[in-house]
Structure formats: C-alpha cells, structure tokens
Design a protein around this motif. Sequence first.
Motif, PDB file in Angstrom:
ATOM      1  N   ALA A 253      37.983  68.485  12.421  1.00 51.01           N
ATOM      2  CA  ALA A 253      37.595  69.184  10.806  1.00 51.01           C
ATOM      3  C   ALA A 253      36.959  68.453   9.814  1.00 51.01           C
ATOM      4  N   ALA A 254      36.207  67.358   9.604  1.00 49.69           N
ATOM      5  CA  ALA A 254      35.432  66.684   9.033  1.00 49.69           C
ATOM      6  C   ALA A 254      33.841  68.089   9.231  1.00 49.69           C
ATOM      7  N   THR A 255      33.454  67.914   7.866  1.00 52.24           N
ATOM      8  CA  THR A 255      32.222  68.970   7.570  1.00 52.24           C
ATOM      9  C   THR A 255      31.531  67.721   7.291  1.00 52.24           C
ATOM     10  N   ALA A 256      31.456  66.358   6.606  1.00 54.18           N
ATOM     11  CA  ALA A 256      30.577  65.848   6.641  1.00 54.18           C
ATOM     12  C   ALA A 256      30.742  64.285   6.373  1.00 54.18           C
ATOM     13  N   VAL A 257      29.771  63.383   6.715  1.00 47.68           N
ATOM     14  CA  VAL A 257      30.442  61.672   7.532  1.00 47.68           C
ATOM     15  C   VAL A 257      30.151  60.937   6.146  1.00 47.68           C
ATOM     16  N   GLN A 258      30.566  59.523   6.453  1.00 50.13           N
ATOM     17  CA  GLN A 258      29.327  58.466   5.155  1.00 50.13           C
ATOM     18  C   GLN A 258      29.687  57.914   5.967  1.00 50.13           C
ATOM     19  N   LEU A 259      28.245  56.053   5.762  1.00 42.55           N
ATOM     20  CA  LEU A 259      28.315  55.408   6.646  1.00 42.55           C
ATOM     21  C   LEU A 259      28.668  54.406   4.634  1.00 42.55           C
ATOM     22  N   THR A 260      29.127  53.540   4.737  1.00 40.63           N
ATOM     23  CA  THR A 260      28.649  52.530   3.756  1.00 40.63           C
ATOM     24  C   THR A 260      28.793  51.158   4.525  1.00 40.63           C
ATOM     25  N   SER A 303      25.549  65.393   6.186  1.00 40.92           N
ATOM     26  CA  SER A 303      26.316  66.963   5.682  1.00 40.92           C
ATOM     27  C   SER A 303      26.419  67.527   7.141  1.00 40.92           C
ATOM     28  N   GLY A 304      27.567  69.217   7.357  1.00 38.53           N
ATOM     29  CA  GLY A 304      27.210  69.796   8.188  1.00 38.53           C
ATOM     30  C   GLY A 304      27.818  69.467  10.169  1.00 38.53           C
ATOM     31  N   PHE A 305      28.618  68.013   9.068  1.00 35.45           N
ATOM     32  CA  PHE A 305      28.952  67.735  10.551  1.00 35.45           C
ATOM     33  C   PHE A 305      29.698  68.152  11.363  1.00 35.45           C
ATOM     34  N   MET A 306      29.599  68.379  12.900  1.00 35.62           N
ATOM     35  CA  MET A 306      30.556  69.231  13.362  1.00 35.62           C
ATOM     36  C   MET A 306      30.699  68.645  14.905  1.00 35.62           C
ATOM     37  N   GLY A 307      30.834  67.164  14.943  1.00 37.73           N
ATOM     38  CA  GLY A 307      31.335  66.969  15.864  1.00 37.73           C
ATOM     39  C   GLY A 307      32.707  66.412  15.842  1.00 37.73           C
ATOM     40  N   LYS A 308      34.238  65.705  16.379  1.00 39.20           N
ATOM     41  CA  LYS A 308      35.179  65.320  16.650  1.00 39.20           C
ATOM     42  C   LYS A 308      35.408  63.815  16.194  1.00 39.20           C
TER      43      LYS A 308
END
Length: 332
Positions: A253-260, A303-308
């Motif tokens: 359900a996320a649309t973006a992921v971030q790695l820090t 952005s535009g993340f569509m995975g699980k």
Amino acid sequence: MEEMVFQTRAIDSIVGANLIGKRTQYIPDPGKDYKIRIRVRNLGVAPASATDVRLHFVRLLDTTRFTVDFARHMGRTTDQADSLPVAITNAPTVTTVTTVGTVTNISTLNRALLDRLQVVDIASAAITATVTSAGISVLNSQGQSFGFAVTAITGTTPAVDVSIQETMDGTNWKTIYDFERVAANGYFTSPLLQIKGNQIRYVRTVTGTTPSITMSAFRIQASTEGLFIRRMIDRTINPLTLSSTTATLDAEAATAVQLTVSLGACTTVPSYQLQSSEDGTTWTTIGATLAGVALTQVQAVVSGFMGKFVRAIITTAGTGVTQNFVVLKAIR
C-alpha cells in the motif's frame, strides 16, 4: 343542536336553593325573533308555595363550529407533531440520583467517536533485558500514535531500541515503526499511524553492560485517520559482506520507499541497493545504487513503488566500516 345541563351546587345560604338549569341552543336563523317560555310542571310532590323560578340571564353569542379530531391524525402514533396537549395538575415526583457507581470497564466504548484518548499500555518499571509485551487490542480506532518515556537509565553504555509490531492472527508479527536508539532519559512519540492489524505489541531490546532502564509505554488513539508510514531501523546488515541484507519490511500500500544509511569512519565505503518482492523470496532491484559516505548520512528514494515487500542489500562490500544504522521507510 341543543345542550341541556342540570347541576346542583350551593348558590346562597337558603337550604334547597341549589338546583340550576342551564340550556344552550343554536339558533337556526339569527334573523328571526324568538321568545323564551318557562314551564313548571309538578312531579310526584308539589313544590312549596314559596318556590321561585327565576331567569337570571340570556346570552347571545356569535360562534363558529369546528370539527376536532382527538385521535392521532391518520393513525400516526409516534409523530410528536400530532400529540395532544396534556395539562399536569399535580406536582410530578422526580427521583434524585445520589450515588454513581465507578466505571471500571470501557472495553465496549466506541473509541472512533473520541478525538484523542491516551492509553497506558505498560506502566513505568525497570527492565534489565529485552522484553516483548503481550498482544494489545487496537480495535475501533482510526489512528494510533505510539510513545514511551524513559525516566532512569544506568549501567555501562546502556541503551534501548523500541519497536512497534502488529498482527492479524496473534502469531505472525510485522514491524510498524522502529524508534531511534535511546541512551538517555526522554519522551519519545511516533506520528499518528494507520494500523492494519487488530493487535499491537512493544519489543524493547536492551543493550549495554548491567543495564537498567526505567520506562513506560503508551498510545494516543484518535478518531482521525493516521498516516501510512512504516519505519524499520536495521542493525543486522553487514557492510563488510557482499549480498548481506536487511530484514524485510512489509510495504504493501506504500507508494514510495526510502533508504537511509548512516556510517561512521570507513576505509572503503560500501554500496547499498533497494530491492522489491511480491512473495518475500524473489527479489527485484529498484532505484539506483546508494554509495555510503564516511561520517555522513545518505538517502535514496524510489517513487511509484508498487511492491509488497522491500529490503536493502550490500552490492559493494566495504572495509574498516563503522555502520551506525540503516533505515527503511515506506510511505503513502
């Protein structure tokens, strides 16, 4: 139509002078002349010789006839607009409540109707080792903000990592939100978060030598919808080992992921890569490679993340690396 009423009541002090006759008659034609005739007829006993018959007054009134329905109109029995007025002539009895019992159970209260409700999940107490709480029901709420307070901390390099997890079945738990590592007294809260599970729990990981940490944990339940944020702080990925990975974050359900990535001193810096999966087994590279920088924190956003599921993997092993932490965050 005529009305003839006889009634008895005392009108003076003369005994027996208490029979009053009253007659009401509608005049069919107000334009005609009428006469009044009084006729007295003896019954079984003749009246006394001193009996008087007096006509006190004649009153002529203009009147209008209306038909009044004293039954509720059209059979409606619950319409207050059809209610008949009732005059209360006696003083009603009102029971006064003098004792109110203490409310001890609010489990059935619909908390979705409340704007904010703070719930203490873990009372303040000292812990000296890692502790995982029992599952806590979070039904009937739109959003949850989690927090904890550290009021005393002792030992050699003591610290605590607090992780909030959720479940739908009471067995399989997933990370919702990881707090930064805490090594001093303070008050720490998360944003208002969306919850998908029906239970949550607190995982408090204690580190250091002979540590003792006094802390409590609480939630703010809200009727407003929370943000979809999932935050996982990973300290298990090894920057010195090629293909080492972080734990897996459920980012559906996320649309973006971030790695820090936060590094300390390095001889050779490592590189990190985000990966996505639909089943948690087969992984696909997403976004660009993120090269670490010594003594610096760097980020990469897809952005535009569509995975699980999402995780990070080491694509270039470093040497002499001091890694502070790696954070995966999924947002919508």
